[in-house]
Design a protein around this motif. Structure first.
Motif, PDB file in Angstrom:
ATOM      1  N   ILE A 294      -9.501 -26.342  25.870  1.00  0.00           N
ATOM      2  CA  ILE A 294      -9.806 -24.985  26.349  1.00  0.00           C
ATOM      3  C   ILE A 294      -9.777 -24.018  25.173  1.00  0.00           C
ATOM      4  O   ILE A 294     -10.667 -23.188  25.011  1.00  0.00           O
ATOM      5  N   GLU A 295      -8.774 -24.183  24.313  1.00  0.00           N
ATOM      6  CA  GLU A 295      -8.656 -23.316  23.141  1.00  0.00           C
ATOM      7  C   GLU A 295      -9.871 -23.452  22.232  1.00  0.00           C
ATOM      8  O   GLU A 295     -10.349 -22.473  21.660  1.00  0.00           O
ATOM      9  N   GLY A 296     -10.366 -24.684  22.127  1.00  0.00           N
ATOM     10  CA  GLY A 296     -11.536 -24.938  21.267  1.00  0.00           C
ATOM     11  C   GLY A 296     -12.752 -24.190  21.755  1.00  0.00           C
ATOM     12  O   GLY A 296     -13.447 -23.522  20.973  1.00  0.00           O
ATOM     13  N   VAL A 297     -13.016 -24.277  23.043  1.00  0.00           N
ATOM     14  CA  VAL A 297     -14.184 -23.609  23.615  1.00  0.00           C
ATOM     15  C   VAL A 297     -14.067 -22.106  23.417  1.00  0.00           C
ATOM     16  O   VAL A 297     -15.016 -21.427  23.018  1.00  0.00           O
ATOM     17  N   ARG A 298     -12.846 -21.616  23.660  1.00  0.00           N
ATOM     18  CA  ARG A 298     -12.577 -20.197  23.506  1.00  0.00           C
ATOM     19  C   ARG A 298     -12.840 -19.736  22.067  1.00  0.00           C
ATOM     20  O   ARG A 298     -13.541 -18.764  21.806  1.00  0.00           O
ATOM     21  N   LEU A 299     -12.288 -20.508  21.138  1.00  0.00           N
ATOM     22  CA  LEU A 299     -12.427 -20.157  19.727  1.00  0.00           C
ATOM     23  C   LEU A 299     -13.892 -20.200  19.283  1.00  0.00           C
ATOM     24  O   LEU A 299     -14.369 -19.323  18.559  1.00  0.00           O
ATOM     25  N   ALA A 300     -14.593 -21.232  19.781  1.00  0.00           N
ATOM     26  CA  ALA A 300     -16.014 -21.369  19.418  1.00  0.00           C
ATOM     27  C   ALA A 300     -16.788 -20.158  19.925  1.00  0.00           C
ATOM     28  O   ALA A 300     -17.613 -19.589  19.196  1.00  0.00           O
ATOM     29  N   ALA A 301     -16.505 -19.760  21.167  1.00  0.00           N
ATOM     30  CA  ALA A 301     -17.221 -18.609  21.730  1.00  0.00           C
ATOM     31  C   ALA A 301     -16.930 -17.355  20.907  1.00  0.00           C
ATOM     32  O   ALA A 301     -17.839 -16.587  20.564  1.00  0.00           O
ATOM     33  N   PHE A 302     -15.647 -17.176  20.527  1.00  0.00           N
ATOM     34  CA  PHE A 302     -15.295 -16.016  19.708  1.00  0.00           C
ATOM     35  C   PHE A 302     -16.014 -16.035  18.364  1.00  0.00           C
ATOM     36  O   PHE A 302     -16.527 -15.023  17.905  1.00  0.00           O
ATOM     37  N   MET A 303     -16.013 -17.217  17.738  1.00  0.00           N
ATOM     38  CA  MET A 303     -16.635 -17.315  16.408  1.00  0.00           C
ATOM     39  C   MET A 303     -18.119 -16.968  16.481  1.00  0.00           C
ATOM     40  O   MET A 303     -18.636 -16.253  15.626  1.00  0.00           O
ATOM     41  N   ILE A 304     -18.797 -17.483  17.503  1.00  0.00           N
ATOM     42  CA  ILE A 304     -20.238 -17.198  17.635  1.00  0.00           C
ATOM     43  C   ILE A 304     -20.447 -15.711  17.840  1.00  0.00           C
ATOM     44  O   ILE A 304     -21.275 -15.087  17.161  1.00  0.00           O
ATOM     45  N   LEU A 305     -19.651 -15.127  18.752  1.00  0.00           N
ATOM     46  CA  LEU A 305     -19.785 -13.688  19.004  1.00  0.00           C
ATOM     47  C   LEU A 305     -19.557 -12.902  17.721  1.00  0.00           C
ATOM     48  O   LEU A 305     -20.312 -11.996  17.379  1.00  0.00           O
ATOM     49  N   ARG A 306     -18.494 -13.291  16.989  1.00  0.00           N
ATOM     50  CA  ARG A 306     -18.175 -12.567  15.754  1.00  0.00           C
ATOM     51  C   ARG A 306     -19.325 -12.628  14.766  1.00  0.00           C
ATOM     52  O   ARG A 306     -19.763 -11.607  14.239  1.00  0.00           O
ATOM     53  N   LEU A 307     -19.845 -13.856  14.540  1.00  0.00           N
ATOM     54  CA  LEU A 307     -20.917 -13.999  13.549  1.00  0.00           C
ATOM     55  C   LEU A 307     -22.165 -13.239  13.974  1.00  0.00           C
ATOM     56  O   LEU A 307     -22.774 -12.527  13.176  1.00  0.00           O
ATOM     57  N   VAL A 308     -22.528 -13.384  15.265  1.00  0.00           N
ATOM     58  CA  VAL A 308     -23.742 -12.718  15.740  1.00  0.00           C
ATOM     59  C   VAL A 308     -23.593 -11.203  15.615  1.00  0.00           C
ATOM     60  O   VAL A 308     -24.479 -10.523  15.082  1.00  0.00           O
ATOM     61  N   TYR A 309     -22.443 -10.674  16.039  1.00  0.00           N
ATOM     62  CA  TYR A 309     -22.222  -9.228  15.972  1.00  0.00           C
ATOM     63  C   TYR A 309     -22.153  -8.748  14.525  1.00  0.00           C
ATOM     64  O   TYR A 309     -22.609  -7.658  14.189  1.00  0.00           O
ATOM     65  N   LEU A 310     -21.576  -9.594  13.673  1.00  0.00           N
ATOM     66  CA  LEU A 310     -21.479  -9.259  12.251  1.00  0.00           C
ATOM     67  C   LEU A 310     -22.865  -9.086  11.649  1.00  0.00           C
ATOM     68  O   LEU A 310     -23.160  -8.089  10.982  1.00  0.00           O
ATOM     69  N   ILE A 311     -23.732 -10.061  11.926  1.00  0.00           N
ATOM     70  CA  ILE A 311     -25.087 -10.011  11.367  1.00  0.00           C
ATOM     71  C   ILE A 311     -25.856  -8.832  11.962  1.00  0.00           C
ATOM     72  O   ILE A 311     -26.470  -8.041  11.233  1.00  0.00           O
ATOM     73  N   ILE A 312     -25.787  -8.689  13.293  1.00  0.00           N
ATOM     74  CA  ILE A 312     -26.542  -7.592  13.920  1.00  0.00           C
ATOM     75  C   ILE A 312     -26.022  -6.246  13.418  1.00  0.00           C
ATOM     76  O   ILE A 312     -26.796  -5.362  13.052  1.00  0.00           O
TER      77      ILE A 312
END
Lengths: 282, 266
Positions: free
Chosen positions: B103-121
């Protein structure tokens, strides 16, 4: 060999502020063995048009037919087309990359997947055709002079044995001797090797002496398509588009306006010379 | 493919964001990026999303244009997502063969994707609304205090501005060279990885030569106009804060306050 360009449009960056209609309903055809000049001021769509002829760019409207087949159709062998329609870009010497001249000229035929001996034979013939000496074959292309580099780059396209050769501003940035060499080379390829040649240029004087037919582009549209002499009879229209007629034609028509009984439909220096001498009775 | 890279590209239109002082935008981007890494909960990301969406709406830049920049980092996104999903220890969610998804893995992956996408945008939104020269002006001025520590701020800003202005030029050049080599039958799309890497040589060699030629020309052009660094150089349009910029700082402070509150409460 025949090329038909049928109602071709090309729009860059559609739907953004960078949107630009580079080609607007362009229609013409090219027959085997023709010698054509394509003129137009900077940004008129000349270069965009020629990159359509070998399928590097796809029209956003209309179609291009090579030997009757639509080159945008599924399964069309676009790589073979690029061998048949050789395109030499502006400043082609900027695309040289190999360690020696010979290897660079081999790049094109190698990409066509030919046999080693055939590749080398073609490279040799192409380098000979553009007048590169044997002792220059294995020097770095970056050690050659500007004119030589350009001829090597042209050889790189010739080695693919194209049926049509398109030269985009082949004389840009060369000295008068270099220009003459390149144009003489184009004449030779057209008359001796029977290649259909299309030259894109700003210089009406260069074209007047060489090509048989001229296409004029203005603002993405093809506005004139006629034999060289006919096109240069439209001085006012050409000047309105920021183009010109050959200098000798302009001189003759000015002389006529000044009252001398000269013909003003002559386009080469030789013709103008004998006409002026005739009028003065020599 | 080459045209998908929107990094450092400017989108010319008129909007509140375009007219803001570049220093505000730099500061705002910095605060936004930091806030992305502070958030540990989904509530936090709702705040970040609301902020980003309203900025995009204010910028008048077409959404399609902004998202084009993401294509370039698609591989990195997938890569981080996969690593995070499979390699984070914690409570088991699904398990097959030797692989366990937590569960932690899925959560972390979702956060990382959001962070990277928001960072780039977020950062491309800044470059899309700021001309390169404005951006480096702002950078030079905001970092001016570093001069005390002998950091060559002007030189760095000048290099950045040259690099930014040359990105589109070099992209165009790359496009031209690719076309020229394709006209000679070059094929960049087929074959195994070694063949594909090798097929880049005919692009890279001419590109490097042209970059050096341009650099040389530019250096000569700058020297012949007596460029001698930043000392004593004046600006045609010196940066000055206006009412709009102060309001923007107020908005940023409010955002920061919300970030802190959300961080403590949720």
């Amino acid at each position: 060999m025949s090329i038909i360009v049928n109602h071709v449009d090309h729009i860059y960056n559609p739907g953004t502020v960078f949107e630009k209609k580079a080609l607007n309903d362009v229609t013409f055809s090219v027959e085997n063995g023709e010698y054509i000049g394509l003129v137009g001021r900077t940004g008129s769509g000349k270069s965009t048009l020629v990159t359509h002829l070998n399928g590097l760019m796809k029209p956003t409207g209309g179609g291009i037919y090579y030997d009757g087949v639509d080159i945008s159709s599924d399964g069309y062998d676009i790589k073979a087309l690029r061998g048949k329609v050789g395109l030499v870009f502006q400043y082609p010497e900027h695309q040289l990359f190999e360690e020696d001249v010979f290897a660079d000229v081999c790049f094109g035929p190698k990409n066509l997947g030919l046999k080693e001996t055939e590749i080398e034979l073609r490279a040799y013939e192409a380098l000979k055709a553009v007048g590169i000496k044997d002792e220059q074959f294995y020097v770095s292309p970056f050690d050659l002079s500007g004119g030589e580099k350009r001829r090597v780059a042209i050889a790189g396209v010739l080695a693919m044995k194209p049926e049509v050769l398109v030269l985009d501003e082949p004389c840009a940035g060369l000295d008068p001797a270099g220009r003459e060499e390149i144009l003489a080379l184009a004449d030779h390829l057209h008359s001796s090797l029977n290649i259909t040649v299309i030259i894109v240029s700003h210089s009406m004087d260069d074209l007047a002496e060489h090509v048989e037919r001229i296409l004029v582009m203005n603002d993405g549209m093809l506005v004139m398509d006629a034999p060289t002499r006919v096109v240069f009879g439209h001085r006012a229209e050409l000047e309105a588009m920021g183009l010109a007629v050959p200098e000798v034609t302009a001189i003759l028509s000015d002389l006529k306006k000044a009252g001398l009984p000269v013909r003003d439909d002559l386009i080469t220096i030789e013709e103008a010379r004998s006409e002026i001498l005739r009028v003065f009775g020599k | 493919m080459i045209r998908d890279i929107t990094l450092g590209q400017y989108y010319p239109t008129d909007s509140v964001l375009h007219r803001l002082d570049p220093r505000v935008k730099l500061c705002g981007t910095l605060i936004y990026v930091i806030s992305l890494f502070l958030f540990q909960t989904f509530t936090g990301y709702i705040v970040a999303t609301v902020f980003l969406v309203s900025m995009i709406a204010l910028s008048h830049v077409p959404v399609k244009f902004i998202f084009r920049g993401l294509k370039a980092i698609l591989f990195i996104l997938v890569f981080t997502a996969v690593l995070n999903t499979f390699l984070t220890p914690g409570r088991e969610l699904v398990s097959f063969w030797k692989i366990t998804i937590t569960i932690e893995g899925v959560r972390l992956a979702a956060f990382m994707i959001l962070r990277l996408v928001y960072l780039i945008i977020g950062s491309s939104l800044m470059t899309l609304t700021t001309t390169p020269s404005n951006l480096t002006d702002g950078l030079e001025k905001s970092l001016g205090w570093l001069k005390v520590f002998r950091v060559p701020v002007h030189e760095i800003a000048m290099m950045m501005s040259i690099a930014l202005t040359f990105i589109p030029v070099l992209l165009e050049e790359t496009d031209r060279i690719i076309k020229a080599q394709q006209a000679r039958g070059a094929d960049f799309e087929s074959g195994n990885i070694i063949r594909r890497v090798k097929s880049l040589v005919p692009i890279l060699v001419p590109l490097f030569i042209s970059a050096f030629r341009r650099a040389n020309d530019l250096a000569i052009a700058m020297e012949s106009r007596c460029y001698h660094g930043g000392d004593g150089r004046t600006k045609m349009r010196p940066l000055a804060y206006g009412f709009r910029d102060i309001m923007a700082y107020v908005v940023l402070v409010l955002y920061l306050a919300v970030v802190i509150v959300v961080g403590i409460m949720f």
